[in-house]
Design a protein around this motif. Structure first.
Motif, PDB file in Angstrom:
ATOM      1  N   ILE A 179       0.747  -1.161  -0.084  1.00 36.19           N
ATOM      2  CA  ILE A 179       0.123  -0.064  -0.047  1.00 36.19           C
ATOM      3  C   ILE A 179       0.887   1.202   0.153  1.00 36.19           C
ATOM      4  O   ILE A 179       1.755   1.321   0.878  1.00 36.19           O
ATOM      5  CB  ILE A 179      -0.900  -0.188   1.185  1.00 36.19           C
ATOM      6  N   ASP A 180       0.633   2.117  -0.884  1.00 35.04           N
ATOM      7  CA  ASP A 180       1.352   3.284  -0.964  1.00 35.04           C
ATOM      8  C   ASP A 180       0.405   4.696  -1.109  1.00 35.04           C
ATOM      9  O   ASP A 180      -0.246   4.838  -2.028  1.00 35.04           O
ATOM     10  CB  ASP A 180       2.073   3.517  -2.063  1.00 35.04           C
ATOM     11  N   LEU A 187       0.177  -8.524   3.459  1.00 30.45           N
ATOM     12  CA  LEU A 187       0.922  -6.960   3.139  1.00 30.45           C
ATOM     13  C   LEU A 187       2.388  -7.359   2.994  1.00 30.45           C
ATOM     14  O   LEU A 187       2.970  -7.729   4.140  1.00 30.45           O
ATOM     15  CB  LEU A 187       0.510  -6.066   3.813  1.00 30.45           C
ATOM     16  N   ARG A 188       3.094  -6.718   2.214  1.00 35.46           N
ATOM     17  CA  ARG A 188       4.542  -6.881   1.981  1.00 35.46           C
ATOM     18  C   ARG A 188       5.393  -5.596   1.977  1.00 35.46           C
ATOM     19  O   ARG A 188       6.426  -5.377   2.371  1.00 35.46           O
ATOM     20  CB  ARG A 188       5.076  -7.731   0.806  1.00 35.46           C
ATOM     21  N   GLY A 189       4.367  -4.652   1.598  1.00 33.61           N
ATOM     22  CA  GLY A 189       5.080  -3.222   1.986  1.00 33.61           C
ATOM     23  C   GLY A 189       4.152  -2.135   2.305  1.00 33.61           C
ATOM     24  O   GLY A 189       2.738  -2.413   1.770  1.00 33.61           O
ATOM     25  N   LEU A 190       4.378  -1.235   2.906  1.00 33.29           N
ATOM     26  CA  LEU A 190       3.539  -0.201   3.508  1.00 33.29           C
ATOM     27  C   LEU A 190       4.116   1.181   3.470  1.00 33.29           C
ATOM     28  O   LEU A 190       5.157   1.256   4.249  1.00 33.29           O
ATOM     29  CB  LEU A 190       2.828  -0.621   4.896  1.00 33.29           C
ATOM     30  N   GLU A 244       7.824  -6.606   4.559  1.00 31.05           N
ATOM     31  CA  GLU A 244       9.343  -6.350   4.181  1.00 31.05           C
ATOM     32  C   GLU A 244       9.734  -4.967   4.335  1.00 31.05           C
ATOM     33  O   GLU A 244      11.004  -4.906   4.467  1.00 31.05           O
ATOM     34  CB  GLU A 244       9.390  -7.021   2.839  1.00 31.05           C
ATOM     35  N   TRP A 245       8.958  -4.033   3.900  1.00 28.26           N
ATOM     36  CA  TRP A 245       9.308  -2.723   4.045  1.00 28.26           C
ATOM     37  C   TRP A 245       8.244  -1.920   4.581  1.00 28.26           C
ATOM     38  O   TRP A 245       7.213  -2.182   4.298  1.00 28.26           O
ATOM     39  CB  TRP A 245       9.823  -1.962   2.711  1.00 28.26           C
ATOM     40  N   LEU A 246       8.674  -0.982   5.705  1.00 20.32           N
ATOM     41  CA  LEU A 246       7.421  -0.074   6.230  1.00 20.32           C
ATOM     42  C   LEU A 246       8.191   1.349   6.508  1.00 20.32           C
ATOM     43  O   LEU A 246       9.260   1.435   6.921  1.00 20.32           O
ATOM     44  CB  LEU A 246       7.242  -0.530   7.570  1.00 20.32           C
ATOM     45  N   ASP A 247       7.260   2.257   5.749  1.00 22.87           N
ATOM     46  CA  ASP A 247       7.812   3.609   5.726  1.00 22.87           C
ATOM     47  C   ASP A 247       6.617   4.592   6.300  1.00 22.87           C
ATOM     48  O   ASP A 247       5.677   4.756   5.694  1.00 22.87           O
ATOM     49  CB  ASP A 247       8.162   4.146   4.401  1.00 22.87           C
ATOM     50  N   LEU A 248       6.815   4.942   7.497  1.00 21.59           N
ATOM     51  CA  LEU A 248       5.964   5.933   8.127  1.00 21.59           C
ATOM     52  C   LEU A 248       6.664   7.268   8.298  1.00 21.59           C
ATOM     53  O   LEU A 248       6.060   8.155   9.196  1.00 21.59           O
ATOM     54  CB  LEU A 248       5.473   5.408   9.594  1.00 21.59           C
TER      55      LEU A 248
END
Length: 802
Positions: free
Chosen positions: A634-635, A655-658, A680-684
């Protein structure tokens, strides 16, 4: 007295014979009753099903057994031939007869002991085993049991048929090109049966065993094959080991097919004395040689070019290397040459361009270099030279190949400016179907091409000018003009010039202006890519006329529009990418919870969307649970979303990416994130998140990229597992964070496990205050957000990935 030669006597004699003939009883049936009964009983075992013979190669399927009727002469039945004297059935051809059913092992069919020719090919015997009774036809010279869906072992009793001239047992292969056995019935041939066939069938001229599993067979088992053999086909048989030299010493061999045996090895040695192909210079009858998709290595010997009658040579998908033999008299009758997917190198020899009868040439995916010479042969139908290092101009002789249907020169180093004079002649190539020049260094304007062309790719070149020339391609299906320097507006014809157009790729050019083209109803368009141009204005709602559209990518433009709610009409849409434009305004709920159920990839980042406080619709939430379980990433980064991150986000277990970075989110990081175990990747990063980083995130063992920089987080950074791999950049801009990898240590008040935050107790927020639109976007549209690590917009700090 009346003489024997008088006219009256002759007249009386003729009258007598006519009277005798007319009074004689009618002739008896030629076919014997037991033979007729045997065939009729055989018929009763099968039903007629058109799909049973759907793959028939030689004729249209025909239910021949419908002519098998009691009381009629079986020698007159369709596919049956009898001996003129004995009335015994000697030939039975029920190929392509739509027979479906289990083949009986002890049927009276095997009483037809005088059979010489038997052809049952292209029917469906539903995984029956081949009966050993097929060895009970001692007079048989031709046996064809191919493509019948038999399974089990090929009986060794087949070797009893010592008079066989032709043996066809080919099976529908269920292998892929790298040797894996696919599910389905399997027909196997074991060593003893092979040895007996080789030993006893001394008269055989044709052996076709395609698709039969011979993984247990040593290729040396075929060393003593009959010298009368003219055709040997072992296509896709799982053969493994070294191919014996004797295969190439069969003096009468005309057709040799050993391709798609990935573990079958062989080498063309440097010295002729040991080369298995040296003897090819004596194989004057060789017409076809198939050795593709094997594991042959070494160089191609010059002797391979000697067989004068050779018309088909396929050595593709091996490990061959070195230069092509330079033999001026090579392959005088070659029609098909495929050397693709090897390690061949050097310049191409002159004979390659002068073979008088060559129709098909494929040298793709090798390491050839130098210039492509002018073709002297005018009969060529297909030329594939892709994925090499050819340089220089495109040969002008190509425009004179009037029978050319496919030209692929892609992924080379071809350069120069397109000659309009030369390419104007391409319009004369009425049969040209595929034209691929992508990934070269070609300059100039897009030439006017034949109207019948169906595939055109000139992407990744340096072509300029406008796109007005495409409007004459009324049958185009795939059109890729991406990664060039085309300019001007998108032609008005783009939405209607070809009803067959399924993929249109215009990305990475310099096209400008509004998208005003009207897409006509009934278009077959599935992929529309306008990425990275200078397009302005709104998207045209007429795109909804493309009911089969699956991909819409308009990222990196200057499109100024509100959210295109009309996409609800695109029921097949799977990918929607609108990032980095000037979209604005709210994203409101769809009119139906069933809208866009196939949508799985969405990128709305780097726009100016915002969402007011939503009203949750409980009925939609059920649909949300069903759809979101298959999300990948999700982006929603780089927008103006507000509010808290809902705890329900933890339900997205796949989910693998947020990426929720660069918004105005507040509150704490939900503890439910620990349930997203595939993440695998999380960007907040770049929000206004507060509170502590929960140790529960240590459960995310696949997490390789983590970014919470530029927030208002406090407390110690969790220790252990993957968190020991994250660097300073993941945490910078949070003055209250402490601990490794930051240089700022933690005092005793914050060491140990972080306390339970207020929002984690029984009074925690139920997510209804999610102002950035999680429920509106996800519930209202049922979107499946899938993005491959979206990192654009200039939002992310250097060295901090997603």
């Amino acid at each position: 007295m009346m003489g024997y030669h008088s006219p009256t006597f002759c007249l009386l004699l003729c009258s007598h014979f006519i009277s005798v003939l007319c009074s004689s009883p009618s002739p008896t049936h030629l076919c014997s009753p037991n033979q007729s009964a045997a065939l009729f009983q055989f018929k009763t075992h099968f039903s007629i099903n058109q799909t049973a013979s759907k793959n028939c190669e030689y004729s249209n399927p025909k239910a021949k057994t419908t002519s098998l009727k009691k009381g009629t002469d079986c020698c007159l039945w369709d596919g049956v031939s009898c001996d003129n004297i004995t009335g015994e059935v000697i030939s039975l051809d029920l190929s392509c007869s739509c027979l479906s059913g289990t083949f009986p092992s002890n049927t009276t069919f095997f009483l037809l002991s005088s059979l010489q020719r038997l052809d049952l090919s292209f029917n469906d015997f539903r995984k029956s085993e081949i009966s050993s009774n097929f060895g009970r036809f001692p007079s048989s010279t031709h046996l064809d049991l191919s493509y019948l869906w038999f399974s089990g072992l090929v009986p060794y009793e087949i070797s009893y048929l010592s008079n066989l001239v032709s043996l066809h047992l080919s099976y529908r292969p269920t292998t892929d090109l790298i040797g894996f056995q696919a599910p389905g019935p399997i027909l196997k041939l074991e060593k003893f049966a092979v040895n007996e066939i080789v030993r006893n069938l001394t008269k055989v001229r044709e052996i076709y065993l395609d698709g039969i599993d011979m993984s247990s067979i040593d290729p040396n088992s075929f060393v003593n094959l009959s010298y009368s053999l003219t055709s040997l086909s072992l296509f896709g048989c799982h053969l493994r080991g070294k191919l014996p030299d004797n295969i190439f010493k069969l003096p009468n061999i005309e057709y040799l097919r050993l391709d798609e045996n990935p573990k079958l090895t062989g080498q063309f040695p440097k010295s002729n004395w040991s080369s298995p192909l040296v003897s090819l210079r004596n194989l004057s009858q060789l017409d076809s040689l198939y050795l593709s998709f094997n594991y042959f290595s070494g160089k191609i010997p010059s002797s391979l070019t000697n067989p004068a009658k050779l018309s088909i040579l396929t050595l593709n998908d091996n490990q061959l290397e070195g230069f092509l033999p330079d033999n001026q008299n090579a392959f005088p009758n070659l029609a098909l040459l495929d050397l693709s997917n090897n390690l061949l190198s050097g310049t191409t020899p002159s004979w390659l361009y002068t073979i008088p009868r060559l129709l098909y040439l494929n040298l793709g995916n090798n390491q050839f270099n130098g210039h492509i010479s002018e073709f002297q042969n005018r009969l060529l139908i297909k030329i594939i030279l892709k994925d090499n290092s050819f340089r220089g101009p495109i040969p002008s002789s190509i425009s004179k190949l009037v029978d050319l249907t496919s030209l692929d020169l892609s992924s080379n180093e071809l350069n120069g400016t397109i000659s309009l004079n030369m390419f104007s002649e391409l319009q004369n190539l009425k049969k040209l179907d595929v034209f691929d020049l992508h990934s070269n260094f070609i300059e100039g304007d897009l030439p006017k091409l034949p109207p019948n062309i169906r595939f055109l790719s000139v992407s990744n070149n340096s072509l300029v000018g406008t796109l007005s020339g495409i409007c004459n391609m009324k049958f185009i299906e795939i059109l890729d003009l991406s990664h060039n320097d085309f300019s001007g507006i998108i032609p008005q014809c783009i939405g209607s010039f070809s009803q067959s157009l399924s993929s249109l790729n215009l990305k990475m050019n310099k096209l400008h202006g509004a998208i005003t083209s009207i897409f006509a109803k009934g278009r077959a368009l599935k992929n529309l890519n306008l990425n990275s141009n200078h397009l302005e204005g709104p998207l045209t709602p007429s795109i909804t006329n493309c009911k089969e559209l699956q991909v819409l990518d308009a990222r990196n433009n200057m499109v100024n529009d509100s959210f295109p709610h009309w996409i609800e009409a695109l029921s097949e849409l799977q990918v929607l990418v609108l990032r980095s434009n000037r979209f604005h305004g709210p994203i409101t709920a769809a009119t139906s919870p069933r809208s866009l159920l196939k949508l799985r990839i969405v990128d709305l980042s780097c726009n100016n969307f915002f969402v007011p406080l939503p009203t949750a619709v409980k009925g939609f939430e059920i649909e949300l649970v069903k759809i979101l379980t298959i999300f990948t990433s999700i982006d929603l980064s780089c927008n103006n979303f507000e509010g808290q991150i809902p705890r329900d986000i933890g339900e997205l277990s796949s989910l693998r990416g947020l990426n929720l970075s660069h918004n105005n989110l507040v509150g704490h990081i939900p503890s439910s994130l620990r349930n997203m175990t595939r993440l695998e990747w999380l960007d907040l990063s770049s929000n206004k998140l507060s509170g502590q980083i929960q140790t529960g995130l240590l459960d995310l063992t696949f997490l390789s990229s983590f970014n919470v920089s530029c927030n208002q987080l406090v407390g110690p950074i969790p220790k252990g597992k993957q968190f020991n791999t994250f660097e300073n950049g993941s945490y910078q801009g949070n003055v209250g964070l402490c601990g490794v990898p930051l240089s700022r240590g933690c005092n005793n008040n914050v060491l140990g496990q972080p306390p339970l935050a207020p929002w984690m107790n029984s009074h925690e927020d139920d997510g209804s205050k999610l102002e950035f639109g999680w429920k509106v976007v996800a519930i209202g549209y049922g979107f499946g957000f899938i993005f491959g690590a979206a990192m654009g917009c200039g939002c992310l700090r250097a060295g901090v990935g997603v």
